[in-house]
Write a protein that holds these residues in place. Structure first.
Motif, mmCIF file in Angstrom:
data_model
loop_
_atom_site.group_PDB
_atom_site.id
_atom_site.type_symbol
_atom_site.label_atom_id
_atom_site.label_comp_id
_atom_site.label_asym_id
_atom_site.label_seq_id
_atom_site.Cartn_x
_atom_site.Cartn_y
_atom_site.Cartn_z
ATOM 1 N N LEU A 136 46.907 93.570 35.971
ATOM 2 C CA LEU A 136 45.417 92.697 34.838
ATOM 3 C C LEU A 136 44.963 91.966 35.486
ATOM 4 C CD1 LEU A 136 48.101 92.411 31.486
ATOM 5 C CD2 LEU A 136 46.386 94.101 31.714
ATOM 6 N N GLY A 138 41.716 90.902 35.627
ATOM 7 C CA GLY A 138 40.777 90.061 34.447
ATOM 8 C C GLY A 138 41.041 89.222 34.020
ATOM 9 N N VAL A 139 42.365 89.480 33.585
ATOM 10 C CA VAL A 139 42.948 88.043 33.218
ATOM 11 C C VAL A 139 43.077 87.265 34.103
ATOM 12 C CG1 VAL A 139 45.497 87.211 31.992
ATOM 13 C CG2 VAL A 139 44.490 88.749 31.090
ATOM 14 N N LEU A 140 43.516 86.815 35.032
ATOM 15 C CA LEU A 140 43.993 86.330 36.467
ATOM 16 C C LEU A 140 42.532 85.347 36.378
ATOM 17 C CD1 LEU A 140 47.113 87.280 38.484
ATOM 18 C CD2 LEU A 140 46.611 85.700 36.566
ATOM 19 N N ARG A 142 40.126 84.813 34.664
ATOM 20 C CA ARG A 142 40.040 84.176 33.837
ATOM 21 C C ARG A 142 40.763 82.807 33.329
ATOM 22 N NH1 ARG A 142 37.308 88.937 34.039
ATOM 23 N NH2 ARG A 142 34.664 88.830 33.275
ATOM 24 N N ILE A 143 41.047 82.315 34.548
ATOM 25 C CA ILE A 143 42.301 81.145 33.897
ATOM 26 C C ILE A 143 42.143 80.275 33.891
ATOM 27 C CG2 ILE A 143 43.360 81.250 36.565
ATOM 28 C CD1 ILE A 143 45.866 81.665 35.864
ATOM 29 N N ASP A 145 39.531 80.033 32.530
ATOM 30 C CA ASP A 145 39.002 79.663 31.011
ATOM 31 C C ASP A 145 39.816 79.679 29.902
ATOM 32 O OD1 ASP A 145 35.908 80.309 31.617
ATOM 33 O OD2 ASP A 145 36.543 82.500 31.487
ATOM 34 N N TYR A 146 41.254 79.709 30.032
ATOM 35 C CA TYR A 146 42.253 80.016 29.324
ATOM 36 C C TYR A 146 42.843 78.587 29.350
ATOM 37 C CZ TYR A 146 42.602 84.563 29.187
ATOM 38 O OH TYR A 146 42.390 86.194 28.323
ATOM 39 N N ALA A 147 42.624 77.811 30.656
ATOM 40 C CA ALA A 147 42.954 76.664 31.312
ATOM 41 C C ALA A 147 42.796 75.732 30.683
ATOM 42 C CB ALA A 147 43.042 75.971 32.679
#
Lengths: 209, 209
Positions: A136, A138-140, A142-143, A145-147
């Motif tokens: 995945l 795409g998830v990493l 955007r890390i 943004d999550y942080a």
């Protein structure tokens, strides 16, 4: 004890179990076979229920939170205990994982001062390993943004403790608030996803650039 | 089957259980007592392990995610299935709660279009009831901060799906990404809390106005 059970909806056998485990303080013994329980016992039982059923903690994690409230801990230690409780698996002990380079980089970029060996760090290593294994990217990507969102949540968590006067209130809010805020955030994220999914569908589809 | 078990670290009895439950597709039968398993089986087993152990889903919730991947669902439905899986308790079915006025107000203020009867909404009602019962007004006073952070997370979730070309990739990323992103965000929040706690302690204490 049967009244305590009736007042809280917790079965007598479960109440006995919590007493044996030390999660619930003993009642005041009035007869050899009877004890008096009061409103503190009702509150404590409701708290245990919220921690297990709403926050989905295992008993070992619940014990950590309760010990933080009962022990005369400074508030920073109470927060740490709640964080460790949340990082504990509700299912099983996890094997130690190798430390994630992706997470090292995020911590460095954000300037986070964190313990390299905390349960939270291990949880992060494990979560990133699972995302990598499931392919995945795409998830990493955007890390950050999550942080950034995680920082906003952490600021709100600490803000919610502001102005509490009594140490006891502060420790309770730090330990219990940290734990019960998680299912609240989970629910808000799911609702925001519903909304965002509907919005993008209208704007031309979810995968549109 | 013993090779499949060795390759993934999942015990043979557990592999048999997943086959019976339909979470793992059957192998290609080569003899009456033998079947051939391939790399898809290895990937699927690793996914089931990540969903149960890292994302902490119960088996019913795992089945929902797997059905979303295997079924020929449109991506919006796959996302919805993953969201419902996350909102399901890993422990037990929850009783229905009364709808929370606080959550109604948040949804109205943010302009969120959400289903009034979705599992996510029920999870939110229940989380707010637990926060109210635990006497944590500070958490509910910051609910708009949490909702804003939840929106940022939802946008990143949807952004992570952008540009995926094949429907199959998109459905996999939507269903699995949504689920495995949760433990990642949990860990990032815990690390950000550690940092923010240390920062405020230096600036004059956690409860300082």
């Amino acid at each position: 004890m049967s009244e305590l059970s009736a007042a809280t909806g917790v079965p007598v056998a479960t109440v006995k179990f919590y007493l044996r485990e030390g999660l619930l303080p003993p009642g005041e013994r009035t007869h050899p076979n009877q004890a008096r329980y009061d409103s503190r016992h009702v509150r404590r039982l409701r708290l245990i229920r919220a921690l297990t059923e709403v926050a989905d903690l295992g008993l070992a994690a619940v014990a950590k939170v309760i010990a933080a409230i009962d022990g005369d801990l400074p508030v920073q230690a109470a927060l740490g205990a709640a964080q460790d409780a949340l990082a504990m698996s509700s299912r099983q002990e996890r094997p130690s994982e190798t430390s994630s380079a992706v997470l090292d980089e995020v911590i460095r970029r954000r300037g986070w001062e964190v313990l390299p060996a905390s349960p939270a760090r291990r949880l992060g290593d494990e979560a990133i390993a699972a995302v990598e294994a499931a392919d995945l990217p795409g998830v990493l990507e955007r890390i950050d943004d999550y942080a950034a969102a995680a920082e906003a949540v952490a600021r709100a968590d600490l803000d919610s403790l502001r102005g509490l006067q009594h140490d006891e209130d502060l420790v309770h809010a730090a330990a219990v608030g940290t734990v019960l805020r998680r299912p609240l955030l989970d629910a808000l994220v799911l609702l925001a996803q519903q909304h965002e999914t509907n919005r993008r569908e209208r704007l031309g589809g979810i995968a549109a650039e």
